[in-house]
Structure formats: C-alpha cells, structure tokens
Design a protein around this motif. Structure first.
Motif, short mmCIF file in Angstrom:
data_model
loop_
_atom_site.label_atom_id
_atom_site.label_comp_id
_atom_site.label_asym_id
_atom_site.label_seq_id
_atom_site.Cartn_x
_atom_site.Cartn_y
_atom_site.Cartn_z
N HIS A 93 0.81 -1.25 0.03
CA HIS A 93 0.05 -0.01 0.14
C HIS A 93 0.70 1.25 0.07
CE1 HIS A 93 0.94 -0.95 4.26
NE2 HIS A 93 0.52 0.10 4.60
N PHE A 94 2.32 1.09 0.10
CA PHE A 94 2.99 2.11 0.14
C PHE A 94 3.51 2.64 -1.42
CE2 PHE A 94 4.31 0.79 4.51
CZ PHE A 94 3.47 1.76 5.17
N ALA A 95 3.15 1.88 -2.32
CA ALA A 95 3.70 1.79 -3.70
C ALA A 95 3.49 3.12 -4.35
CB ALA A 95 3.24 0.74 -4.50
N ARG A 96 4.37 3.89 -4.81
CA ARG A 96 4.03 5.13 -5.62
C ARG A 96 5.04 5.04 -6.89
NH1 ARG A 96 6.33 10.31 -4.85
NH2 ARG A 96 7.05 10.00 -2.89
N SER A 97 4.63 5.15 -7.88
CA SER A 97 5.46 5.04 -9.15
C SER A 97 6.46 6.02 -9.23
CB SER A 97 4.68 4.86 -10.39
OG SER A 97 3.61 6.17 -10.48
N ASP A 98 6.23 7.44 -8.75
CA ASP A 98 7.31 8.27 -8.91
C ASP A 98 8.22 8.58 -7.94
OD1 ASP A 98 5.49 9.56 -7.26
OD2 ASP A 98 5.24 11.32 -8.29
N ARG A 99 8.43 7.78 -6.86
CA ARG A 99 9.12 8.15 -5.75
C ARG A 99 10.54 7.79 -6.06
NH1 ARG A 99 7.05 4.51 -2.24
NH2 ARG A 99 5.63 5.90 -1.16
N THR A 100 11.43 8.62 -5.83
CA THR A 100 12.89 8.71 -5.91
C THR A 100 13.36 8.33 -4.86
OG1 THR A 100 13.42 10.87 -5.13
CG2 THR A 100 12.66 10.79 -7.44
N ALA A 101 14.84 7.75 -4.77
CA ALA A 101 15.45 7.30 -3.58
C ALA A 101 15.80 8.45 -2.49
CB ALA A 101 17.00 7.15 -4.16
N SER A 102 15.81 9.56 -3.09
CA SER A 102 15.99 10.43 -1.83
C SER A 102 14.56 10.54 -1.07
CB SER A 102 16.39 11.83 -2.27
OG SER A 102 15.64 12.27 -3.12
#
Length: 293
Positions: free
Chosen positions: A150-159
């Motif tokens: 449920h934490f999935a987010r397609s635009d999340r970067t490493a930082s």
C-alpha cells in the motif's frame, strides 16, 4: 533444481496503442530454460523483439482497441545455491573500473545521488572494503524503509524513499543503488522472478521482484536490501540504471491494467502449473509506465 515461472497479464486499451514489453528472461539465463519460453499474445498481433542498450530483450507491438492478454509459462534450471557472497571483496578504484560499469556510478531518474551524497559519506565513509560497505548500505536501507504494497508510488525517488521511510521492493533497490553510487561503487537495478524457495511462504500475492547488483572485487554481486539475506532461485529478466529502464510495459497511449498474475516456485516435474490471482493490481518492483504521444 527446477523453477516453474510465468505470468498472465491483461490490459484494456481505449485505442490502438503501441507498447514495449520487457517480459523475456535475460539472455544470461537462456541456457537454463528447459521448456518453450514464448510470449503468448491474444488477440494475435505482429510482435518484434529487439535488444536494448543494457542487453535486455524487449518486445514491440501495437495493442488493438479492447482487451489484450499476455501470457507465458516455462521451466528453468537453477543451481539451487544462494546468492554468492564474498566478504573480502575489495572496492575497485574508479580508474580501474571497466568502461561499461562507469554509467552505473551516475545519478539516474529515480536514483538522485546528488541529494544523498552527504548522507552516504557521513554514514558509510569510515567503512573499509567494498563488500562490507555495500552490506552496511543494505543493512541501513533494510532498517530504514518499511515495506508495504500500500506504500507503492510510481514516482518516488531514492531521496524521497529515504525521507518517507516507506516503500516496496523498487524503493529499497533505488535507495541502495543511489547510496552505492554516492560511494563510487557501481550499482545497477535488477528485476525478475524470486519465489519463496528456502524461506517461509509469503501469504501476499506473487509479484515480480527488484534487487540490485554492485560491482566490487572485479565482478558483479547480487544484493537485496529488502530481504537482506541470500536467497535461492532468482531469475533475472532485466538490468538497468533504475526502474525506468526495466518497466514490464511501456504504453504509448491510454490503457488500464486489467489483470496481473505472476508465479515462480520450485515444483515437482509432474505438478500442474497454476497461476494464483493477484488481488492488488499495483505492481511492486516493476513500474508499468504509460507515455502519451
């Protein structure tokens, strides 16, 4: 040992949509494939394979308006050994790295190294040795990020993963890759099959998985910041700088993911192949990209 793997994926297309699929097992494992390994597309369309700049096999097609179904099932031989370990592997100096490894020192779309350099050097700068430094990075990422579909987010970067402290497989891999690159260790993102072999079964629906490889001691070694221990039975599909390079599907038009089922497991030769339905349609490690012309 033998591993049976496969997928059953469907997209609803609202017009004819050009697509690029990355679902074929990586050429480095082709010699291990024991059965037919062919992309089955319904309705039948003209499809063409090509090899991308990273050595992955991609499939081009134009999906017609309506439902397009993509399936495959195959059996692959595996050594049954866990991921190789080399605790004494040293870090290679940048001037001694092979040319093809240099790109994996640079920042990329999801591995925004410029925002993590200070954190990396302050946290891992005093650790000697390539293997020990990479393992320390895995320990750090494993402890810092909380896993959950449920934490999935397609635009999340490493930082952003470092700051938000939640994510899925791809987020663990992106943060570990970025931190390695900050420390002048080449690191590349990997995606493929990873079943519950040699570990307690995971009750969550099966998905593709993401891990990474680091270049130390003169070769590439597998690391997995999410699980953070050696695993058995990885079957790589693709490698790249980050998830943007290895999306299972890139659609150049409006589509909807209608079905997503994945299987990978060790099975007896006479056991029937079965795909269990995936409840959630948001893929964990492999980004399904949509690009609109």
């Amino acid at each position: 040992m033998k591993i049976r793997a496969g997928y059953d994926i469907a997209f609803e297309c609202f017009q004819d949509v050009p697509m690029v699929l990355m679902l074929t097992v990586h050429p480095s494992r082709h010699a291990d494939i024991l059965t037919d390994h062919t992309l089955q597309v319904s309705p039948k369309v003209l499809a063409k394979n090509y090899t991308d700049v990273f050595g992955n096999i991609c499939t081009r097609l134009v999906a017609p308006t309506g439902l397009i179904e993509i399936r495959n099932e195959f059996t692959v031989a595996d050594s049954g050994l866990p991921d190789a370990a080399a605790p004494n592997a040293a870090q290679d100096p940048v001037h001694g790295l092979p040319d093809e490894a240099l790109m994996y020192l640079l920042g990329s779309r999801y591995c925004d190294t410029q925002k993590l350099t200070d954190v990396a050097w302050s946290t891992f700068g005093q650790i000697d040795g390539g293997w020990q430094r990479v393992q320390a990075i895995c320990d750090y990422v494993h402890d810092r990020i909380q896993f959950g579909y449920h934490f999935a987010r397609s635009d999340r970067t490493a930082s952003e993963g470092h700051q938000e402290r939640v994510g899925v497989c791809r987020d663990f891999a992106h943060l570990a890759v970025a931190l390695c690159r900050c420390m002048n260790i080449p690191a590349r993102y990997c995606t493929g099959y990873l079943g519950d072999i040699g570990v307690p079964p995971d009750p969550a629906p099966m998905d593709f998985s993401a891990w990474f490889e680091a270049y130390i001691g003169g070769r590439w070694y597998t690391f997995d910041a999410r699980h953070n221990h050696a695993r058995i039975g990885r079957v790589v599909i693709a490698r790249g700088r980050d998830a943007a390079d290895v999306a299972i599907s890139t659609a150049f038009g409006p589509t909807r993911l209608a079905r997503f089922k994945v299987l990978t497991e060790e099975v007896p030769a006479d056991e029937a192949f079965s795909l269990q339905p995936r409840v959630e349609t948001s893929s964990d490690s492999l980004l399904v990209q949509r690009q609109f012309a």
